[in-house]
Design an enzyme around this catalytic site. Sequence first.
Site, PDB file in Angstrom:
ATOM      1  N   HIS A  24       0.841  -1.209   0.000  1.00 27.11           N
ATOM      2  CA  HIS A  24       0.000   0.000   0.000  1.00 27.11           C
ATOM      3  C   HIS A  24       0.874   1.257   0.000  1.00 27.11           C
ATOM      4  O   HIS A  24       0.540   2.251  -0.635  1.00 27.11           O
ATOM      5  CB  HIS A  24      -0.903   0.029   1.236  1.00 27.11           C
ATOM      6  CG  HIS A  24      -1.923  -1.063   1.280  1.00 27.11           C
ATOM      7  ND1 HIS A  24      -1.886  -2.088   2.199  1.00 27.11           N
ATOM      8  CD2 HIS A  24      -3.008  -1.302   0.509  1.00 27.11           C
ATOM      9  CE1 HIS A  24      -2.912  -2.884   2.003  1.00 27.11           C
ATOM     10  NE2 HIS A  24      -3.612  -2.441   0.978  1.00 27.11           N
ATOM     11  N   GLN A 140      -8.020  -8.126 -10.612  1.00 32.23           N
ATOM     12  CA  GLN A 140      -8.849  -7.026 -10.100  1.00 32.23           C
ATOM     13  C   GLN A 140      -8.662  -5.765 -10.967  1.00 32.23           C
ATOM     14  O   GLN A 140      -9.624  -5.079 -11.298  1.00 32.23           O
ATOM     15  CB  GLN A 140      -8.481  -6.738  -8.646  1.00 32.23           C
ATOM     16  CG  GLN A 140      -9.142  -5.510  -8.065  1.00 32.23           C
ATOM     17  CD  GLN A 140      -8.955  -5.419  -6.562  1.00 32.23           C
ATOM     18  OE1 GLN A 140      -9.740  -5.976  -5.819  1.00 32.23           O
ATOM     19  NE2 GLN A 140      -7.945  -4.715  -6.096  1.00 32.23           N
TER      20      GLN A 140
END
Length: 271
Positions: A24, A140
């Site tokens: 992240h 995704q």
Amino acid sequence: MEAARRGGLSSGFVPTMGALHEGHRKLIQAARHECDWLAVSIFVNPTQFGPEEDFDTYPRDLDSDLAMCRQLGVDLVFQPGRDEVYPATHRTFVEVETVTSHLCGRFRPGHFRGVATVVLKLLNILQPDRAYFGEKDAQQTVVVRQLVKDLNLPVDIRQVPTVREFDGLAISSRNQHLGPQERRAATVLFRALKEIRTMVLQGARDAGRIRRRGLRLLSQEPLVEVEYLEMVDPETMQPISQVRGPARAAAAIRVGGVRLIDNLLCEDAGR
Ligand code: PAF
């Protein structure tokens, strides 16, 4: 983000389910680098988890998430409650077809319906110019790009390379659930993908043979249970029988009940 746009500033958005890690961090840094104004969302989206999956035990650590966002200069942390995203009156879900039919889409029915729905909602709420997704979840990204194209959403979808541990294991929130032996066993996943990439770079073309070699490597690790290992077209996420251009080797395994995914683009630069 509207105010950012009115002021001529570019806006970026990193959707997350929290438990922020180095992967992240890279997403947020890439967005911070490219955009004047940056939002991160933290929402463990219940609709992308199946009934037997780990929604309840999914790692949550809001204090450390907020500290990372602060340190990286995030302008807005959007942390909606479940009832705000899915009020009792919520009735609409988004199905993205075909690109969801294999890999995780096949083994996690309803997963991408939940992802597409929540990502569309978040994009509609925040209206960023750019949104950032990690390559570890390559399917995704393909699903979100299809959604954005089909529904004419004015957002640029960026994919940021996978961040790995020293031994190659792709960083994931779920890694923290691995015991020491499982953690060691999990490294076979990246080794198998690398072996596949080497085969392709050395000229192997038969996807069946390449896949069998990867499966053989994975089977040498007794703690590992393979969910899938496929060679797919990176644009469509459909399995291929011959490697004729860029291909993605993608796999999901379970190690001691922890589900891990990873993938590697196999591209022969000389082709
Ligand atoms: O990749 C994730 O963390 C999630 O699937 C996302 C994109 C935040 C949607 O819930």
